[in-house]
Each structure stands twice: as structure tokens, then as C-alpha cells.
Write an enzyme that holds these catalytic residues in place. Sequence first.
Site, PDB file in Angstrom:
ATOM      1  N   GLU A 264     -62.265  89.671  10.274  1.00 50.48           N
ATOM      2  CA  GLU A 264     -61.189  90.120   9.387  1.00 50.48           C
ATOM      3  C   GLU A 264     -60.348  88.914   9.015  1.00 50.48           C
ATOM      4  O   GLU A 264     -60.007  88.105   9.880  1.00 50.48           O
ATOM      5  CB  GLU A 264     -60.235  91.110  10.091  1.00 50.48           C
ATOM      6  CG  GLU A 264     -60.790  92.466  10.403  1.00 50.48           C
ATOM      7  CD  GLU A 264     -59.734  93.389  11.037  1.00 50.48           C
ATOM      8  OE1 GLU A 264     -58.555  93.003  11.123  1.00 50.48           O
ATOM      9  OE2 GLU A 264     -60.116  94.498  11.449  1.00 50.48           O
ATOM     10  N   GLU A 320     -54.471 101.216   2.613  1.00 45.57           N
ATOM     11  CA  GLU A 320     -54.687 102.422   3.432  1.00 45.57           C
ATOM     12  C   GLU A 320     -53.334 103.009   3.822  1.00 45.57           C
ATOM     13  O   GLU A 320     -52.633 102.453   4.657  1.00 45.57           O
ATOM     14  CB  GLU A 320     -55.509 102.052   4.671  1.00 45.57           C
ATOM     15  CG  GLU A 320     -56.904 101.550   4.331  1.00 45.57           C
ATOM     16  CD  GLU A 320     -57.618 100.952   5.528  1.00 45.57           C
ATOM     17  OE1 GLU A 320     -57.936 101.701   6.466  1.00 45.57           O
ATOM     18  OE2 GLU A 320     -57.846  99.727   5.531  1.00 45.57           O
ATOM     19  N   LYS A 323     -52.052 103.925   7.735  1.00 47.69           N
ATOM     20  CA  LYS A 323     -51.888 102.975   8.832  1.00 47.69           C
ATOM     21  C   LYS A 323     -50.413 102.964   9.229  1.00 47.69           C
ATOM     22  O   LYS A 323     -49.530 102.957   8.377  1.00 47.69           O
ATOM     23  CB  LYS A 323     -52.331 101.572   8.403  1.00 47.69           C
ATOM     24  CG  LYS A 323     -53.840 101.496   8.135  1.00 47.69           C
ATOM     25  CD  LYS A 323     -54.311 100.069   8.099  1.00 47.69           C
ATOM     26  CE  LYS A 323     -54.362  99.489   9.508  1.00 47.69           C
ATOM     27  NZ  LYS A 323     -54.756  98.061   9.487  1.00 47.69           N
ATOM     28  N   GLU A 329     -48.926  96.659   6.778  1.00 47.99           N
ATOM     29  CA  GLU A 329     -50.130  97.289   7.318  1.00 47.99           C
ATOM     30  C   GLU A 329     -50.824  98.173   6.276  1.00 47.99           C
ATOM     31  O   GLU A 329     -52.027  98.334   6.311  1.00 47.99           O
ATOM     32  CB  GLU A 329     -49.784  98.140   8.550  1.00 47.99           C
ATOM     33  CG  GLU A 329     -49.648  97.325   9.813  1.00 47.99           C
ATOM     34  CD  GLU A 329     -50.903  96.552  10.152  1.00 47.99           C
ATOM     35  OE1 GLU A 329     -51.977  97.169  10.172  1.00 47.99           O
ATOM     36  OE2 GLU A 329     -50.820  95.330  10.367  1.00 47.99           O
TER      37      GLU A 329
END
Length: 464
Positions: A264, A320, A323, A329
Site C-alpha cells: 500500500e 471509502e 472507514k 481515512e
Amino acid sequence: MGPVAIFLVCLLSLSRAKASSNIGVNYGQLGNNLPSAYRSIELLTTMNAGPVKLYDSNPEILSLLSTTKLQVSIMIQNHEISGIAANQSIADEWVRNNVLPHYHVTKIRYLLVGNEVLSYNSEQGHQMWHDLVPSMKNIKRSFKAQNIHGIKIGTPLAMDVLQSTFPPSSGMFRSDIIDTVIAPMLEFLDRTKSFFFIDAYPYFPWSQDPENISLDFALFRGTSTVRDPGSGLIYTNLLDQMLDSLVFAMSKLGYSNIQLVIAETGWPNSGDIEEHGANVFNAATYNRNLINRMTAKPPIGTPARPGVVIPTFIFSLFDENQKTGPGTERHWGLLHPNGTSIYEIDLTGKTPLTDFTSLPEPKNNVPYEGKVWCVATKDANQMELQATLNYACNQGDVNCDPLAPGRECYAPVSVADHASYVFSSYWAKFRSEGGTCYFNGLAEQTTKDPSELFHYRLFNTSSF
Ligand SMILES: *[C@@H]1O[C@H](CO)[C@@H](O)[C@H](O)[C@H]1NC(C)=O
Ligand SMILES: *[C@@H]1O[C@H](CO)[C@@H](O)[C@H](O)[C@H]1NC(C)=O
Ligand SMILES: *[C@@H]1O[C@H](CO)[C@@H](O)[C@H](O)[C@H]1NC(C)=O
Ligand SMILES: CC(=O)N[C@H]1CO[C@H](CO)[C@@H](O)[C@@H]1O
């Protein structure tokens, strides 16, 4: 017409043949507004993505991927690790259920055991630490028994496995894991010719120390270099420093040949008010420079390992919205949940940086100095707000007395306003301990003092 058509076909097959050298993408799915798996894979294909990394072994996605040329990395979830470590039959069963049906059909390239396991510092976490390498070994045995080849077994770890990262030559693993987990893991990775999968985000060290680390150094556009006094190596960017600190840490344990995969990396395109540097301009700059660097021919590598290819997965395909944690985040995506790009990106690395249309200059590259409050979002569900409000007041985390009838924060009498009072008080109390202004999406930050609203209405409403 004939020769033109042939020429086109050749170009097409050429670009297909090279597809696997493209940058990979993490396909996280912690959102309630994301496109279907079918559509997501279509998007990955049109983006010319390299391998796709999943956080599970979703059979629908693996079947859909079988119709594409995309390679895939699948994952055993953290809660499955201990069972697999304890019992070879459970490992065999996992492989039989999750790998075998797709083997030879879908191009499974990596099987990752857990996610950032060594970052969970709790009793349950410590059990996972203990079980991590045994479960990797059991999976390896299952592969052998079921005649499965060509899938590397690894485990993605975060940079917090290192207790020293700067200068890179000082790189050293944490003392609480070095003997019990890291040493046997490196032995396994080395013996099986697998990779050390590292999650490496220059955004974090930079955002924690913007005084000493320049933003340009973190975004691969530094004009000055940094010399490591221990090794004499010269660094032009923060990611190289981070990767080499891992290389040095492994070398100190006698493993100088284990290859790295960046499981990542990325940069947030937005975040909370006080999360400086999280913006589209920096995200685009980081990811574009990263891609061009990691796809360069010949490969660049790092100062400690010049010329070595480092397979790389960007985090993440989508923003997203489910999260938890700070706003960043929820904003690591290359794409909006509706499938449109947040900024132009070319995962093949063939587009020169100057060919992208210019982006608005960032406004939040320096830490925000003013005050910030935490209030209910405008479209928050009233019932959820009321439930959260009741919960926080009953827990005693926040003093809710001023919300009582006749008291200073009773007016305006609305769930949203009362919730804003509670969110702001809670956040003011707990932010220094890492508390965030999120409350499952019910809250957001504002630079406008919500108490002005209370005082204004209170002062102007004679009935209170
Ligand atoms: C291992 O798992 C299998 C199947 O899940 C079970 O039948 C067996 O009893 C387990 N063995 C031990 C020693 O726990
Ligand atoms: C910058 O580095 C100096 C010297 O190492 C250190 O004393 C200082 O705390 C650092 N600044 C920040 C914001 O961490
Ligand atoms: C997709 O979502 C983004 C962010 O919400 C929005 O700005 C954009 O207009 C949307 N595009 C389409 C085509 O719906
Ligand atoms: C203190 C305060 O905010 N007073 C306001 C009360 O309402 C009047 C009329 O809307 C405003 O002019 C005052 O500023």
C-alpha cells in the site's frame, strides 16, 4: 485499409503483453455507495491497472477476474489466522475453499496472511503475532499438498514494525517482535523466495514533522538531497528513505536479498480541516510521480538497491466512506464512488507529468492555526443523531447538563444542535488522545463556532 488494421492489432497485443508491469491497485470495499464488483473490475481494466489487491478472497470477484488478464492478490483475514496456525486441517480447508476453485482460472499471484498484524497491540493482537508465521507455514504446506504453485505467501506490515527509520542505515525492527516474529518470518520469506510486503506512506511522517521534512521531498519533487551519514547514500525522496530503512533492518538480521513489494502507498485527496497536506493536488502529484518512478525502464530501485524492480500497489481504488478515524481515512481513492476520476492518472506511467491538465493549487499545505469545532452534518439522520446523543450523555463522557431545559445550551431545541454541542464537547475532550470528529459519519468539522448559534438564539428568545 488492410495494413492499418494489422498495425492496430499489433499495438493492442503489445499493450496487453506489457500490462503486468503496470502499477497495482488496492480494491478496498469499506463503502456503502461503491459500484458493483462487475463495474469495479471494468473500471480497473479501463484504467490499465496492474495487479489487483483484495482484502479477502471474495469468490464473486475472483470469478469475475477470471475473464480478465488482471493478476490478483488475495488475503486471509486477521480473525482467521489463529485457527489456521493451530490446525493444519483448517489451513487445508481454507486453501481448498478459497484458492483451489480459482487456481488455473484466475491469476492469483499472492496470498497475504492477515493485514498489518503487528500493528495490533492488544491481547488478541499478541495472539495473532504469535500465530502469524505458523499460519503462513501451514498455508505453504497446504499448497504443497494440493499441488498449488506460483502463488507467493506473504503478510503486509506497516512501517511501525521498525523502531528506527532515520537515517535509513539506522533501520531496525522493534525489539518486541524482532526475535519472536520477524526473524522466523524473514527465514520463511527468504526460503520460499517470497517478498516483504510493506505499507509505506510518506504522507504520515511528513504530516507529523513538516518542519523537518519538506513537502517536495515527500512528493518526489525535491530539489535538495539528503545524505545518510551511516551509509553515505544520497536520498532524493522520503519513500526511498523509508524503504531503505527496511532494507537495512533486514540486512542486520542476515537477510539482504528479500525483495520488497509496496503493498500500500498513496496520498489522501482530502481530509479534516486540521489535516494539512491532504488535497487533490498533492495526491495527484504523489501518485503520478510514484507511478512514473516505479514503471521506469530500466528500473530505478532505491539507493540501497539500485536498479531493482519494486512491485507497487496504490491505495486505493475508491474513496471509502465507511472507514473510521480522521477524514483522510475516507479519501485515499483514485476514483469517486460513482466511478469518475478524482484526478487524471495513468497507471502505465507512460503519460509525461506535463501532459496532465493542471490542478488547482492546494490551500491547506500548512497546518491550520484557527479553532475547529465538531458539529452534526447537515444531512445526518435524526434518529441516529438522537441515539448517539443519548449514548454520549449516558456514558458520562460529556457533561450534558447545559442541554437541560432553561440551561444555557437548551435553545435552539433541535436534535442537530444538541448533537453538535455533544460532538464538540466530546471532541474537545478526546482529540488529544486520538479521538476523531466522525461519529459514524454523523459529525464533521467546522471553523465556525457553533456556540455563537446558541448564544444568538438564547439571547434573542425571551421564552428561555
Ligand atoms: C482440526 O480441524 C478439523 C476440521 O475443522 C477438526 O475436525 C479437528 O478436530 C481439528 N483438530 C484439532 C486438533 O483441533
Ligand atoms: C525537527 O528536528 C529537530 C532536531 O532533530 C527536533 O528537535 C524538532 O523537534 C523537530 N521538529 C518537529 C516538529 O518534530
Ligand atoms: C461523481 O461524484 C463526484 C463527487 O461526488 C461529483 O463531483 C461528480 O459530479 C460525479 N460525477 C457524475 C458523472 O455523477
Ligand atoms: C446578541 C445577538 O446576536 N442579538 C441579535 C438578536 O436578533 C437581532 C434581530 O434578528 C439581531 O440584530 C441581534 O444582533
